[in-house]
Design an enzyme around this catalytic site. Structure first.
Site, PDB file in Angstrom:
ATOM      1  CE  LYS A   1      -2.233   1.703   3.740  1.00  0.00           C
ATOM      2  NZ  LYS A   1      -2.058   3.157   3.891  1.00  0.00           N
TER       3      LYS A   1
ATOM      4  CB  THR B   1     -11.368   4.473  11.698  1.00  0.00           C
ATOM      5  OG1 THR B   1     -10.097   4.758  11.128  1.00  0.00           O
ATOM      6  CG2 THR B   1     -11.953   3.243  11.043  1.00  0.00           C
TER       7      THR B   1
ATOM      8  CG  ASP C   1      -5.381   4.326   1.039  1.00  0.00           C
ATOM      9  OD1 ASP C   1      -6.508   4.682   0.637  1.00  0.00           O
ATOM     10  OD2 ASP C   1      -5.091   4.191   2.247  1.00  0.00           O
ATOM     11  CG  LEU C   2      -3.427   8.400  -4.176  1.00  0.00           C
ATOM     12  CD1 LEU C   2      -3.163   8.995  -5.560  1.00  0.00           C
ATOM     13  CD2 LEU C   2      -2.294   8.767  -3.223  1.00  0.00           C
ATOM     14  CE  LYS C   3      -8.175   6.618   3.568  1.00  0.00           C
ATOM     15  NZ  LYS C   3      -6.776   6.189   3.525  1.00  0.00           N
TER      16      LYS C   3
ATOM     17  CG  ASP D   1     -11.707  17.312  -6.997  1.00  0.00           C
ATOM     18  OD1 ASP D   1     -12.575  18.090  -7.450  1.00  0.00           O
ATOM     19  OD2 ASP D   1     -10.560  17.673  -6.691  1.00  0.00           O
TER      20      ASP D   1
ATOM     21  NE  ARG E   1       1.745   1.310  13.469  1.00  0.00           N
ATOM     22  CZ  ARG E   1       0.873   2.074  14.098  1.00  0.00           C
ATOM     23  NH1 ARG E   1       1.298   2.936  14.995  1.00  0.00           N
ATOM     24  NH2 ARG E   1      -0.418   1.989  13.832  1.00  0.00           N
TER      25      ARG E   1
HETATM   26  O1  C5P Z   1       0.951  -0.064  11.240  1.00  0.00           O
HETATM   27  P1  C5P Z   1      -0.497  -0.438  11.031  1.00  0.00           P
HETATM   28  O2  C5P Z   1      -0.688  -1.929  10.786  1.00  0.00           O
HETATM   29  O3  C5P Z   1      -1.408   0.122  12.095  1.00  0.00           O
HETATM   30  O4  C5P Z   1      -0.853   0.285   9.649  1.00  0.00           O
HETATM   31  C1  C5P Z   1      -2.141   0.231   9.093  1.00  0.00           C
HETATM   32  C2  C5P Z   1      -2.189   1.007   7.799  1.00  0.00           C
HETATM   33  O5  C5P Z   1      -3.549   1.117   7.421  1.00  0.00           O
HETATM   34  C3  C5P Z   1      -1.636   2.424   7.891  1.00  0.00           C
HETATM   35  O6  C5P Z   1      -1.074   2.757   6.624  1.00  0.00           O
HETATM   36  C4  C5P Z   1      -2.853   3.251   8.169  1.00  0.00           C
HETATM   37  O7  C5P Z   1      -2.752   4.561   7.697  1.00  0.00           O
HETATM   38  C5  C5P Z   1      -3.917   2.489   7.374  1.00  0.00           C
HETATM   39  N1  C5P Z   1      -5.292   2.697   7.862  1.00  0.00           N
HETATM   40  C6  C5P Z   1      -5.684   2.418   9.157  1.00  0.00           C
HETATM   41  N2  C5P Z   1      -6.969   2.623   9.546  1.00  0.00           N
HETATM   42  C7  C5P Z   1      -7.856   3.094   8.690  1.00  0.00           C
HETATM   43  C8  C5P Z   1      -7.493   3.376   7.383  1.00  0.00           C
HETATM   44  C9  C5P Z   1      -6.183   3.161   6.992  1.00  0.00           C
HETATM   45  O8  C5P Z   1      -4.877   1.971   9.961  1.00  0.00           O
HETATM   46  N3  C5P Z   1      -9.095   3.251   9.081  1.00  0.00           N
END
Ligand code: C5P
Length: 234
Positions: free
Chosen positions: A31, A118, A58-60, A63, A209
């Protein structure tokens, strides 16, 4: 079978290349989010695609339809395999995104809709004049998106089971907030294990992570993929 997507939450092209090379065969889908894309530009997508990997861009996008259509065309030309738009952009915007993807022909990106971020809660919806509950609004936007050409949605582990029921068996459900049992949850508040998310109906899990910060990222990725493979949809 559900697929693992590793979130490239790093800030330079060099770190991207090092991460993808280090993970090697253990990961085939990455991603790229707004921050990395803004910092590095389209080259970051090419760098990952040139290594034979798939890209979730993932640019969401949100527009006017024409602008989103052109942005999806650019993503498709870069080789993006999944792209996100905001369902709140409305029917015409969702259809424009899908049309742009289809125009790319073979290998066209799948379009995913974001429903309610979220980071927003009920009081934020109140501020926006939205009187539905968060859950009802997520469901309404998910149906709007998938009824107008989106291939699926991004949803939290908490929403997966309800959205699978609401959107049927074919929708893509892409789920961040996944943590192997016992792993550090970090700033994620509503987590599920990989097995639970897949059992609830996720088709793709986005993990950052727990893999990138692991002592052995390859082993961490393989362990999550194995847990996903062992789980089956309810
Ligand atoms: O490090 P971690 O597993 O928490 O990363 C989750 C990824 O998913 C990150 O890039 C975060 O920005 C993305 N994300 C999220 N929750 C959302 C939407 C996207 O954690 N609701």
């Amino acid at each position: 079978m559900a697929e693992l997507i590793v979130a490239l939450d790093v800030s330079s092209k060099t770190e991207v290349e090092q991460t993808v090379d280090r993970l090697g065969d253990a990961v085939s889908f990455y991603k790229i989010g707004l921050e990395l894309f803004s910092a590095v530009g389209p080259d970051v997508v090419r760098a990952v695609k040139n290594r034979g990997k798939r890209v979730f861009l993932d640019l969401k996008l949100h527009d006017i339809p024409r602008t989103v259509e052109r942005a999806v065309s650019v993503g498709a030309s870069l080789g993006a395999d999944l792209m996100t738009i905001h369902a709140a952009g409305g029917k015409a915007m969702i259809q424009a995104a899908k049309n742009a993807a289809l125009a790319a022909g073979a290998g066209a990106p799948k379009i995913l809709a974001v429903t309610i971020l979220t980071s927003l809660d009920q009081s934020d919806l109140d501020d926006l004049g939205i009187t539905r509950s968060v859950a009802a609004q997520v469901e309404a936007l998910g149906k709007l998106a998938c009824g107008n050409g989106a291939d699926g949605i991004v949803c939290s582990p908490r929403e997966v089971a309800a959205m699978r029921a609401a959107l049927g068996p074919h929708a893509l459900l892409v789920t961040p907030g996944v943590r192997p049992a016992g792993a550090d949850v970090g700033d994620q508040k509503r987590v599920a294990t990989p097995a639970q998310a897949v059992a609830d109906g996720s088709t793709h899990l986005v993990v950052g992570r727990p893999i990138l910060a692991a002592a052995d990222p390859c082993a961490a990725a393989r362990a999550i993929a194995a847990e996903m493979a062992g789980a089956s949809r309810c």
